[in-house]
Motif scaffolding. Structure first.
Motif, mmCIF file in Angstrom:
data_model
loop_
_atom_site.group_PDB
_atom_site.id
_atom_site.type_symbol
_atom_site.label_atom_id
_atom_site.label_comp_id
_atom_site.label_asym_id
_atom_site.label_seq_id
_atom_site.Cartn_x
_atom_site.Cartn_y
_atom_site.Cartn_z
ATOM 1 N N THR A 10 0.821 -1.198 0.000
ATOM 2 C CA THR A 10 0.000 0.000 0.000
ATOM 3 C C THR A 10 0.860 1.255 0.000
ATOM 4 O O THR A 10 0.614 2.208 -0.734
ATOM 5 C CB THR A 10 -0.910 0.008 1.236
ATOM 6 O OG1 THR A 10 -1.759 -1.127 1.185
ATOM 7 C CG2 THR A 10 -1.744 1.266 1.280
ATOM 8 N N SER A 11 1.871 1.266 0.829
ATOM 9 C CA SER A 11 2.677 2.461 1.020
ATOM 10 C C SER A 11 3.543 2.757 -0.201
ATOM 11 O O SER A 11 3.987 1.858 -0.912
ATOM 12 C CB SER A 11 3.571 2.298 2.248
ATOM 13 O OG SER A 11 4.420 3.409 2.387
ATOM 14 N N SER A 12 3.792 4.042 -0.431
ATOM 15 C CA SER A 12 4.727 4.462 -1.483
ATOM 16 C C SER A 12 5.967 5.115 -0.880
ATOM 17 O O SER A 12 6.781 5.690 -1.596
ATOM 18 C CB SER A 12 4.038 5.442 -2.437
ATOM 19 O OG SER A 12 3.598 6.582 -1.720
ATOM 20 N N ASP A 13 6.128 4.986 0.431
ATOM 21 C CA ASP A 13 7.254 5.584 1.134
ATOM 22 C C ASP A 13 8.454 4.638 1.070
ATOM 23 O O ASP A 13 8.365 3.490 1.516
ATOM 24 C CB ASP A 13 6.860 5.830 2.594
ATOM 25 C CG ASP A 13 7.940 6.562 3.383
ATOM 26 O OD1 ASP A 13 9.081 6.629 2.899
ATOM 27 O OD2 ASP A 13 7.628 7.044 4.484
ATOM 28 N N SER A 16 9.277 2.816 4.221
ATOM 29 C CA SER A 16 8.400 1.688 4.509
ATOM 30 C C SER A 16 8.873 0.440 3.772
ATOM 31 O O SER A 16 8.857 -0.671 4.313
ATOM 32 C CB SER A 16 6.956 1.992 4.103
ATOM 33 O OG SER A 16 6.410 3.014 4.892
ATOM 34 N N ASP A 43 6.284 4.556 11.524
ATOM 35 C CA ASP A 43 5.768 4.518 10.156
ATOM 36 C C ASP A 43 4.267 4.244 10.193
ATOM 37 O O ASP A 43 3.794 3.407 10.963
ATOM 38 C CB ASP A 43 6.499 3.410 9.386
ATOM 39 C CG ASP A 43 6.282 3.514 7.881
ATOM 40 O OD1 ASP A 43 5.118 3.515 7.462
ATOM 41 O OD2 ASP A 43 7.279 3.563 7.154
ATOM 42 N N ASP A 44 3.490 4.939 9.351
ATOM 43 C CA ASP A 44 2.039 4.742 9.389
ATOM 44 C C ASP A 44 1.568 3.606 8.486
ATOM 45 O O ASP A 44 0.375 3.381 8.341
ATOM 46 C CB ASP A 44 1.306 6.036 9.029
ATOM 47 C CG ASP A 44 1.524 6.448 7.577
ATOM 48 O OD1 ASP A 44 2.351 5.824 6.878
ATOM 49 O OD2 ASP A 44 0.866 7.416 7.147
ATOM 50 N N SER A 45 2.487 2.864 7.885
ATOM 51 C CA SER A 45 2.103 1.723 7.058
ATOM 52 C C SER A 45 1.470 0.639 7.935
ATOM 53 O O SER A 45 2.085 0.179 8.901
ATOM 54 C CB SER A 45 3.340 1.138 6.362
ATOM 55 O OG SER A 45 3.072 -0.176 5.896
#
Length: 450
Positions: A10-13, A16, A43-45
């Motif tokens: 999901t994440s693009s960071d 992450s 991290d919000d992932s």
């Protein structure tokens, strides 16, 4: 983005992605770098949070769930924006934290079918199956992933161990050797092959093999490195190389991470085996018991509690009796998915082990006699559960009656037939044959034909 195994994220960071790959790659290769994901704890992932929760649960202590809970709650809060694969993993970790192992395993099986390259989920699913004695479940998980992940050596190592625990020894050896051919540093495959060789009585070969790959056991988590040395010590004990086995205990098995559950039970079981083989372990129980005394209220896995109790009892610590009382109380209200294992297996086994440590052969036979037929339900490998069978055999011999010695002879001779290289078994068999007034055992030390 995708992780290093090609699973969409999901994440693009980029941070992450690094955290995810640290965990996934470290987890499947048994390397300590899996814990590096904790550096991304803010991290919000959702998946990163779930991996952090996983690591805390692996502490296998009474604090594990409380420590994992904040990460799990953050993962669940972000689950709506996660992929279906990520959501299922979060749900599986949540089920684990709630003690619903049946549900956790079902979710890992779903994941293996729908996302066969999610090898972190696969390995965690195998861990749960292992802990409830579901060896076919371990094998099904690995087979589900194999067609899509045959290029990953660690899949073959996971397959090998599932096969070995299902007694598919030829298949297990082939899978383990394939993994090692793909990458020499595959400690889980080394471990699976050690199991095969121990089971088949290939003791000298097993010792030589484990020594030949031990230079690769670097950067591993403490369980993996101490457990592989533990296997090496088993070969040494059976081959009668007592001083070397003690040296492995002192140098490689006990002392890596003394506070960790798996390091503690590895030390307990190895010390017990050394003593059962007639080797003086000195004051080593005392050092170990100082760490076990903090485990009285854990009750994470029955297999762990039994060895904590035996270690405390062998050290003469009064906490052993308190732990037995706590086990009995916990078993009465254990979660539904593990209730039978606690009440019908762990409780009688705990009583038998405490009796053995106190020199009560009759109590040992009564408690372990009830538990042994169902012992697989508390998990552990064949090699690990063999400790309880050795304790039972020791009590048969200590009882010294005609019937118990006859039972001991039957058990021992079958073991000698399976492991003709074992000097440990020869010593025990000679003792029993002498007590029965039978001629000394003719011992064939030639290697078994394969």
């Amino acid at each position: 983005m995708q992780d290093s195994l090609g699973n969409p994220l999901t994440s693009s960071d980029p941070s992450s992605l690094r955290a995810v790959n640290d965990f996934v790659e470290g987890f499947v290769s048994c390397e300590a770098r899996a814990a590096d994901v904790l550096a991304a704890a803010k991290d919000d992932s959702p998946l990163v949070q779930a991996y952090c929760a996983t690591l805390h649960l692996f502490a296998e202590s009474r604090d594990a769930v409380p420590n994992a809970r904040p990460f799990l709650e953050r993962a669940q809060a972000g689950a709506a924006r996660a992929t279906p694969r990520e959501r299922r993993y979060i749900e599986a970790v949540a089920a684990w934290a709630e003690g619903d192992i049946t549900q956790a395993i079902a979710l890992h099986h779903e994941q293996a079918r729908e996302h066969p390259r999610d090898l972190a989920s696969l390995k965690l699913g195998q861990y749960h199956c292992f802990n409830i004695g579901d060896c076919p479940g371990m094998l099904r998980l690995a087979l589900a992933a194999l067609p899509a992940a045959a290029d990953v050596p660690y899949v073959h190592g996971m397959l090998a161990f599932g096969q070995e625990q299902c007694h598919l020894l030829r298949e297990a050896e082939a899978s383990a050797r394939r993994a090692i051919a793909m990458v020499r540093k595959e400690p889980w495959a080394h471990h699976a092959l050690a199991h095969v060789m121990l089971t088949e009585g290939r003791l000298a070969e097993g010792l030589d093999f484990m020594r030949s790959v031990s230079d690769t056991w670097t950067g591993l988590n403490s369980f993996m490195v101490t457990h592989n040395w533990w296997h090496m010590a088993l070969f040494l004990i059976d081959l009668g190389r007592d001083a070397e086995a003690l040296a492995v205990y002192d140098g490689q098995v006990w002392g890596v991470v003394k506070a960790y559950s798996q390091d503690q039970i590895g030390a307990v079981s190895l010390l017990a085996r050394l003593e059962l083989a007639g080797i003086d372990v000195g004051e080593r129980w005392q050092d170990l018991a100082g760490y076990l005394a903090g485990r009285l209220d854990d009750h994470v896995l029955p297999f762990l509690d039994l060895q904590y109790l035996y270690g405390l009892a062998r050290a003469g610590r009064p906490e052993a009796g308190q732990l037995l009382h706590n086990i009995e109380a916990f078993a009465a209200g254990a979660p539904a998915s593990t209730h039978a294992a606690w009440e019908r297996v762990c409780v009688p086994a705990a009583r038998g082990l405490l009796a053995h440590a106190r020199g009560d052969a009759a109590g040992t036979l009564e408690g372990l006699g009830l538990a042994l037929p169902r012992l697989v339900e508390i998990g552990g490998s064949h090699a690990q559960r063999d400790l309880f069978e050795q304790v039972y055999l020791d009590a048969l011999i200590a009882s010294g009656t005609a019937s118990t010695l006859a039972s001991a002879q039957g058990l021992l001779q079958q073991q000698v037939n399976a492991q003709p290289e074992s000097l440990r078994l020869r010593r025990r068999a000679d003792q029993v044959y002498a007590a029965l007034g039978l001629p000394r055992l003719t011992f064939n030390a030639s290697p078994r034909r394969r």
